[in-house]
Scaffold this active site. Structure first.
Site, short mmCIF file in Angstrom:
data_model
loop_
_atom_site.label_atom_id
_atom_site.label_comp_id
_atom_site.label_asym_id
_atom_site.label_seq_id
_atom_site.Cartn_x
_atom_site.Cartn_y
_atom_site.Cartn_z
N ASP A 1 0.83 -1.21 0.00
CA ASP A 1 0.00 0.00 0.00
C ASP A 1 0.87 1.26 0.00
OD1 ASP A 1 -1.87 1.98 0.52
OD2 ASP A 1 -2.35 1.29 2.54
N HIS B 1 -4.02 4.13 6.57
CA HIS B 1 -2.93 3.69 5.72
C HIS B 1 -1.57 3.98 6.36
CE1 HIS B 1 -5.68 3.09 2.28
NE2 HIS B 1 -6.31 4.12 2.79
#
Length: 631
Positions: free
Chosen positions: A269, A443
């Protein structure tokens, strides 16, 4: 009824801590074809790839943990290979979908959507191009899902209309997908298999282990995907929260174990690759919002967040109970997700705390907490309707304390600002963006990304899930940790990445891109239609209408000009009268030259002459649509 199975029998695994001997150089993995079509454009890769040096290969452990079925006589054969084909999620935030292929078997990881940007006039959703998936549907063993956010599950209904595939996901993610498929009438025909961290399962030649990770939604997992070519880890969306609200920290131990065995490639990610440090814990939000509850002791509290952010919803329920308030939810997706999470046990609320939205006016405002959708300023969301005074049940005013518990997704800033301005103009107090700690990202920031890279210790690295600048920054972070630049690939959607222990190369790209959904139409709006819509939005439309005799070519009525989005006719009568004379002159000339038989030529001349006149007078270029009616 949809079928749901539970994966309970992990695949046995033989663990070894010994380092494998140095590998002999081998031929590159064969490239497979089928259904390829070159893309018209793709971003230039700044991280070129080549086969790693033999010395570097010799220092890494063989990623295949179990070679018992391998024939010793074939040790000199070409190293087994696999292909990774990202069909979405690269160069963009959303629309995540990745296809894996090895020994003729395929599997898909995620199937998400992205919301339209400001240039996609009238478009509702943007989904991946499934052409290559449909072409290979008989080889695909299933779809494995990392978590339940729209950018990872939102396109499943559109895929399942074309290809019936089993869905492998965790319990909460299955619940969210079922809500979505029920709306599309696909629930009864879809097979679900429930998976859980540490429980391996097989799909063709792939053995997959879900790995628990932290994110802004429960039941998020990464995947360790093992096949004859080696081990690939795809993180999905993750962060590393050592004090999560539920579920425990990201399972770094399992990731480190795979790193010791040898990871062929890591797909990680990249959303927060530009942000240094660590992502804040959810507890930081809980403390901040608790203070805001005390600050709003005499006001009604309205909180906007993502409908899938169950952690935030649970925080609001807990704070409402603590402060003696009732909780109502607004927005279809918020109501559906909340009900499903309560039934599955992911949300908990004492009896009587949750009330129906239509009952909120029966309680004093200071006794109400309203949780709503619309944190991104979506035009049809509940919060947007409140800001526009068009919500059926909620009227916002000076007694309201509104918290927008989300940061704007890039591109949504203007829509969020419009909603905030609307709420403020109604007299409400609004807490938004970074005014207070009312939202933390789901994130990983740079330090967490470094930890993931270090523990997985991949031979090759592919940054995913982000715009190009974020992918590039993540690649630079990997290089700082010692991964050679030649072993890092900043790929594009549709790239065919051939992987083996000896090389990583790019093959012929496959068809990939964006398919736009407008109402019930899927893919019927393309670049040409969008160009026309953009043209109409910028300069408007002028329609020329005339009735002509089919035999003589004589103009029987008109020409009449109708303006939409160009000028206000009543204030521009002189301009429109002169434009009408220009069109009449064209008809007269055409009657003399062509005897009015070539109607397409007549329309072209009308369009060109009128366009030239209007631009000369106004410096505008409206769309001109001639309509000739023959009698």
């Amino acid at each position: 009824m949809a079928q749901t199975e539970k994966q309970t029998s992990p695949v046995p695994e033989k663990k070894s801590t010994r380092r494998a001997p140095a590998r002999r150089p081998a031929a590159k993995a064969p490239q497979e074809g089928g259904g390829h079509r070159p893309r018209t454009s793709k971003p230039k890769n700044t991280a070129a790839l080549a086969a790693p040096a033999p010395a570097a290969l010799a220092t890494q452990a063989d990623p295949r943990p179990n070679n018992r079925r391998r024939n010793p006589a074939r040790r000199n054969a070409a190293a087994p290979g696999m292909r990774i084909i990202p069909l979405g999620g690269l160069g963009e935030v959303g629309k995540n979908i990745t296809l894996y292929e090895c020994e003729g078997d395929m599997l898909l990881v995620d199937c998400g959507l992205v919301f339209p940007d400001s240039e996609m006039f009238g478009i509702d959703l943007v989904i991946p191009d499934f052409t290559y998936v449909v072409q290979n549907k008989d080889r695909i063993k299933g779809v494995i899902i990392t978590h339940g956010h729209e950018d990872h599950i939102g396109s499943l209904p559109y895929l399942l209309r074309q290809v019936n595939l089993p869905i492998y996901a965790t319990r909460l993610t299955i619940g969210l997908i079922k809500n979505k498929l029920e709306e599309h009438g696909l629930l009864g025909s879809t097979k679900f298999v429930e998976i859980a961290p540490k429980n391996k399962f097989k799909l063709g030649c792939f053995t997959i282990e879900p790995i628990h990770v932290n994110h802004s939604i429960p039941d998020a997992v990464a995947f360790a995907i093992e096949c004859p070519a080696g081990i690939v880890i795809q993180t999905g969306d993750f962060k590393i929260d050592y004090t999560p609200l539920t579920g425990g920290p990201t399972d770094l131990t399992t990731i480190a174990e795979y790193g010791r065995r040898g990871v062929l490639a890591l797909l990680s990610d990249s959303t927060n690759a530009e942000r240094p440090g660590f992502t804040a814990t959810e507890h930081k939000v809980a403390e901040s919002v608790s203070n805001l509850f005390r600050q709003a002791a005499k006001q009604r509290i309205i909180i906007a967040t993502f409908a899938s952010n169950l952690y935030r919803i649970q925080q609001m329920i807990d704070l409402a109970v603590e402060n003696g308030r009732k909780v109502a939810v607004s927005g279809r997706s918020m109501a559906n997700n909340t009900q499903m999470a309560l039934e599955l046990g992911y949300l908990h609320a004492p009896e009587g705390v949750l009330i129906d939205l239509e009952m909120i006016n029966r309680y004093p405002p200071e006794k109400i907490v309203l949780i709503t959708t619309g944190s991104q300023g979506e035009p049809l969301s509940a919060l947007s309707r409140m800001a526009g005074s068009s919500h059926r049940n909620v009227r916002v005013g000076p007694g309201d304390f509104i918290i927008i518990s989300a940061n704007p997704i890039p591109g949504n800033e203007k829509m969020v600002t419009k909603v905030v301005n609307g709420l403020l103009s109604l007299g409400a107090e609004v807490i938004y963006e970074s005014m207070y700690d009312v939202h933390v990202s789901g994130h990983a920031c740079q330090e967490e990304q470094k930890l993931m890279l270090t523990l997985a210790n991949p031979q090759y690295f592919l940054p995913v899930h982000g715009e190009y600048k974020q992918l590039k920054k993540h690649a630079l972070t990997a290089m700082k940790l010692g991964i050679p630049e030649k072993n890092i690939l900043i790929a594009a959607n549709g790239d065919s990445i051939n992987l083996s222990r000896d090389a990583m190369t790019l093959g012929e790209p496959v068809q990939a891109g964006a398919v736009m959904v407008d109402g019930l139409g899927v893919g019927d709006v393309g670049n040409v239609v969008l160009r026309d819509r953009r043209h109409l939005s910028q300069d408007g439309l002028v329609i020329v209408v005339a009735t002509v005799d089919n035999k003589t070519g004589q103009v029987l009525a008109g020409p009449d000009l109708v303006s939409r989005g160009f000028v206000y006719v009543r204030e521009s009568e002189e301009l429109m009268d002169e434009a009408r004379r220009v069109v009449q002159a064209v008809f007269d000339k055409c009657a003399a030259d062509y005897h009015m038989h070539d109607w397409n030529s007549v329309k072209t001349r009308v369009r060109e002459s009128l366009s030239a006149y209007i631009y000369r007078k106004t410096k505008r270029s409206p769309m001109i649509l001639p309509i000739l009616m023959e009698v």
